[in-house]
Design a protein around this motif. Structure first.
Motif, mmCIF file in Angstrom:
data_model
loop_
_atom_site.group_PDB
_atom_site.id
_atom_site.type_symbol
_atom_site.label_atom_id
_atom_site.label_comp_id
_atom_site.label_asym_id
_atom_site.label_seq_id
_atom_site.Cartn_x
_atom_site.Cartn_y
_atom_site.Cartn_z
ATOM 1 N N VAL A 182 0.842 -1.206 0.000
ATOM 2 C CA VAL A 182 0.000 0.000 0.000
ATOM 3 C C VAL A 182 0.874 1.252 0.000
ATOM 4 O O VAL A 182 0.668 2.184 -0.784
ATOM 5 N N PHE A 183 1.880 1.253 0.876
ATOM 6 C CA PHE A 183 2.718 2.454 0.980
ATOM 7 C C PHE A 183 3.548 2.662 -0.274
ATOM 8 O O PHE A 183 3.839 3.798 -0.651
ATOM 9 N N ILE A 204 5.222 2.084 11.210
ATOM 10 C CA ILE A 204 4.102 1.134 11.257
ATOM 11 C C ILE A 204 4.624 -0.279 11.510
ATOM 12 O O ILE A 204 3.985 -1.087 12.181
ATOM 13 N N LEU A 205 5.813 -0.575 10.973
ATOM 14 C CA LEU A 205 6.350 -1.928 11.081
ATOM 15 C C LEU A 205 6.976 -2.237 12.441
ATOM 16 O O LEU A 205 7.339 -3.374 12.698
ATOM 17 N N VAL A 237 -1.192 -11.842 14.401
ATOM 18 C CA VAL A 237 -2.205 -10.792 14.516
ATOM 19 C C VAL A 237 -1.853 -9.624 13.595
ATOM 20 O O VAL A 237 -2.713 -9.091 12.881
ATOM 21 N N PHE A 238 -0.596 -9.228 13.606
ATOM 22 C CA PHE A 238 -0.152 -8.137 12.730
ATOM 23 C C PHE A 238 -0.488 -8.460 11.276
ATOM 24 O O PHE A 238 -1.049 -7.631 10.545
ATOM 25 N N VAL A 241 -4.353 -8.358 10.689
ATOM 26 C CA VAL A 241 -4.855 -6.976 10.720
ATOM 27 C C VAL A 241 -4.493 -6.245 9.431
ATOM 28 O O VAL A 241 -5.341 -5.631 8.778
ATOM 29 N N TYR A 242 -3.219 -6.345 9.034
ATOM 30 C CA TYR A 242 -2.803 -5.541 7.888
ATOM 31 C C TYR A 242 -3.174 -6.150 6.553
ATOM 32 O O TYR A 242 -3.293 -5.415 5.566
ATOM 33 N N VAL A 245 -6.844 -4.695 6.550
ATOM 34 C CA VAL A 245 -6.905 -3.234 6.403
ATOM 35 C C VAL A 245 -6.349 -2.806 5.036
ATOM 36 O O VAL A 245 -6.966 -1.999 4.331
ATOM 37 N N SER A 246 -5.224 -3.375 4.636
ATOM 38 C CA SER A 246 -4.616 -2.973 3.363
ATOM 39 C C SER A 246 -5.506 -3.353 2.195
ATOM 40 O O SER A 246 -5.665 -2.583 1.244
ATOM 41 N N VAL A 249 -8.211 -0.683 2.025
ATOM 42 C CA VAL A 249 -7.895 0.721 1.689
ATOM 43 C C VAL A 249 -7.139 0.878 0.372
ATOM 44 O O VAL A 249 -7.075 1.980 -0.166
ATOM 45 N N TYR A 252 -8.507 2.914 -2.559
ATOM 46 C CA TYR A 252 -8.513 4.370 -2.486
ATOM 47 C C TYR A 252 -7.181 4.961 -2.933
ATOM 48 O O TYR A 252 -7.122 6.102 -3.374
ATOM 49 N N VAL A 253 -6.125 4.176 -2.790
ATOM 50 C CA VAL A 253 -4.809 4.693 -3.171
ATOM 51 C C VAL A 253 -4.696 4.792 -4.686
ATOM 52 O O VAL A 253 -4.148 5.752 -5.225
ATOM 53 N N ARG B 156 -6.714 12.001 0.279
ATOM 54 C CA ARG B 156 -6.983 10.571 0.135
ATOM 55 C C ARG B 156 -5.857 9.736 0.752
ATOM 56 O O ARG B 156 -6.097 8.822 1.532
ATOM 57 N N PHE B 157 -4.608 10.074 0.404
ATOM 58 C CA PHE B 157 -3.460 9.340 0.945
ATOM 59 C C PHE B 157 -3.404 9.485 2.463
ATOM 60 O O PHE B 157 -3.144 8.523 3.186
ATOM 61 N N ASP B 168 -2.385 0.391 13.911
ATOM 62 C CA ASP B 168 -1.120 -0.024 14.503
ATOM 63 C C ASP B 168 -1.097 0.183 16.023
ATOM 64 O O ASP B 168 -0.311 -0.456 16.715
ATOM 65 N N LEU B 171 -1.306 -2.792 18.265
ATOM 66 C CA LEU B 171 -0.168 -3.681 18.008
ATOM 67 C C LEU B 171 1.103 -3.130 18.638
ATOM 68 O O LEU B 171 1.886 -3.870 19.239
#
Lengths: 258, 234
Positions: A182-183, A204-205, A237-238, A241-242, A245-246, A249, A252-253, B156-157, B168, B171
């Motif tokens: 995503v990033f 985030i990581l 879990v990480f 979750v990602y 979520v990724s 989203v 939208y990117v 948006r970003f 996060d 976590l």
């Protein structure tokens, strides 16, 4: 997706012998899933083919990874007594730095050749672009790790090829690629994109880094799996979750590219 | 609208009239003054830590306020992607800026307390580490806003990062606590301390609301100014 499924479309795979399913909800679901997987497969194959021909990401990741290991060797002056302490960290920093480099390249074709417009025009679900890119990134990073990890093991004389450690590395790589994809798509559309990716990605990581380093360290030390479980749990879990979520989203990117 | 209306029609005599926002600002100011007074004069001195413990009356309220700010970023990020109204983006950005500002102060005040109590400004203690990682995430959020090009894409970003970043938080929390063990919780506190803390939290919540509303208004005013300038240039 659903509204595109006319009755004719449901019959289509049955005619080709791909799925023979009775009409109804199950058939629709199975057909939809099959079609989705085919789309993902086609998009993934495209990226793998480009990589097989150019070896862009793989070579740069590998060279950079080996270079990091070399630099760490001199930076920490690894001697027998300190190896065990810093080894897991060294491995993960090398993987993360090399992987970030590879992720940074993952949308460069879409950016430089303008091929994202083509992808966006494809009659496919937008999320399949994410799934395909994610799988491609996982394949590339794992390919680099297949060389990097044994090199690390022999450089620093650590017995790294244990099933538990391999599992931790794979779990770490999945979470890493889930957020990174995503990033990478965002960073490639900003000014200073080479700088932006690690700045977005590394904070985030951090939970993933902490968990991977801890779990790897415990397993290198020969601790039982039960001692590592809390960390492996956090990694799982990480990842979950990602991935979710990724997946949600990413659309939208890429909705307005270029 | 009221900002623009007054700017468009210059007044000959500036009238002193309290708008609700000014009132909120006044309340925040008075409450902050009262809570500082209470923290320094009314609250009893902690037996073990001594006077440095008083920084707690600033530190904890600011931490609470910055967590609230990041929740607001998260909620308005979702609302932006869903409704696509620019106001949600303005709220998210304003809240992120104020959140980063307060988180910075939380880290500094925590460090000052640490200097007095632990003898070092920085310890990789779970709660400090947690706050610091949050700070890094939202600094990245603000940097992304600087780096993306057109306005719509920035929004948006940023919304995507607002969501990914907030996911996060639990976590990060779990990982730093697993990493360093459990931080001893303060046992109950005397009534005077609790009262002071309560007033301080109320004060900082008022200050936060004031800053947030003000920041949003400034942003909207700037937007309107841009539109006016664009019209004039045409």
């Amino acid at each position: 997706m659903e509204q595109q499924l006319s009755p004719a479309a449901i019959d289509e795979p049955a005619a080709r012998g791909a799925v023979v399913a009775p009409p109804g909800v199950v058939a629709r679901t199975v057909h939809g899933l099959n079609r989705y997987l085919r789309e993902v497969g086609a998009l993934l194959w495209k990226d793998l083919l480009i990589e097989l021909r150019t070896r862009d990401a793989f070579v740069s990741m590998l060279v950079f990874g080996v270079l990091s290991l070399t630099v760490f060797n001199f930076a920490f002056e690894l001697r027998a007594d300190s190896v065990a302490l810093v080894a897991p960290g060294v491995l993960w920093v090398a993987i993360l730095f090399a992987g970030t480099l590879g992720l940074g390249r993952s949308f460069s074709h879409e950016r430089e050749r303008g091929s994202m417009e083509g992808l966006l025009l494809c009659p496919v679900d937008r999320s399949s672009i994410y799934v395909a890119k994610l799988l491609a990134n996982i394949v590339f990073i794992v390919a680099a790790e297949v060389v990097l990890v044994p090199v690390f093991g022999s450089f620093f004389d650590v017995s790294i090829l244990k099933p538990g450690i391999v599992a931790v590395i794979i779990l770490g790589t999945i979470g890493f690629a889930a957020v990174g994809t995503v990033f990478a798509a965002m960073a490639v559309n900003t000014r200073a994109r080479e700088v932006m990716l690690p700045i977005l990605l590394l904070p985030i990581l951090l939970p993933l880094i902490i968990a991977s380093v801890k779990a790897t360290g415990l397993l290198i030390d020969g601790e039982p799996w039960s001692a590592t479980w809390a960390w492996v749990n956090l990694l799982i879990v990480f990842d979950v979750v990602y991935l979710v979520v990724s997946f949600l989203v990413f659309e939208y990117v890429i909705e307005d590219w270029g | 609208m009221s900002v623009l209306g007054r700017a468009a029609a210059p007044q000959r005599f500036p009238s002193i009239r309290l708008r609700p926002l000014d009132l909120l600002g006044l309340v925040a100011f008075v409450l902050i003054a009262v809570s500082m007074g209470m923290a320094l004069l009314y609250a009893p001195t902690e037996l073990i830590q001594g006077d440095p413990q008083r920084v707690f009356y600033v530190h904890l309220p600011m931490a609470i306020v910055s967590y609230i700010a990041f929740v607001i970023v998260f909620v308005s990020s979702i609302l932006y992607l869903w409704k696509r109204r620019i106001v949600y983006d303005v709220v998210a950005r304003s809240s992120a800026e104020i959140g980063v500002f307060f988180t910075t102060l939380v880290i500094i005040s925590g460090g000052l307390w640490g200097q007095a109590t632990w003898g070092t400004f920085w310890q990789w203690e779970p709660r400090l580490t947690f706050t610091f990682i949050l700070w890094l995430i939202y600094v990245a959020y603000l940097m992304l806003r600087q780096a993306a090009q057109d306005k719509e894409r920035v929004a948006r970003f940023a919304a995507v990062l607002g969501i990914i970043g907030f996911a996060d938080v639990p976590l990060v929390f779990a990982s730093v606590y697993l990493w360093r063990g459990i931080h001893p919780e303060p046992a109950g506190m005397p009534q005077a301390m609790a009262t002071t803390l309560f007033v301080s939290i109320a004060a900082f919540l008022a200050l936060f609301s004031y800053l947030l509303i003000h920041r949003i208004r400034v942003d909207r005013a700037r937007e309107e100014l841009d539109e006016m300038l664009a019209t004039v240039e045409d």
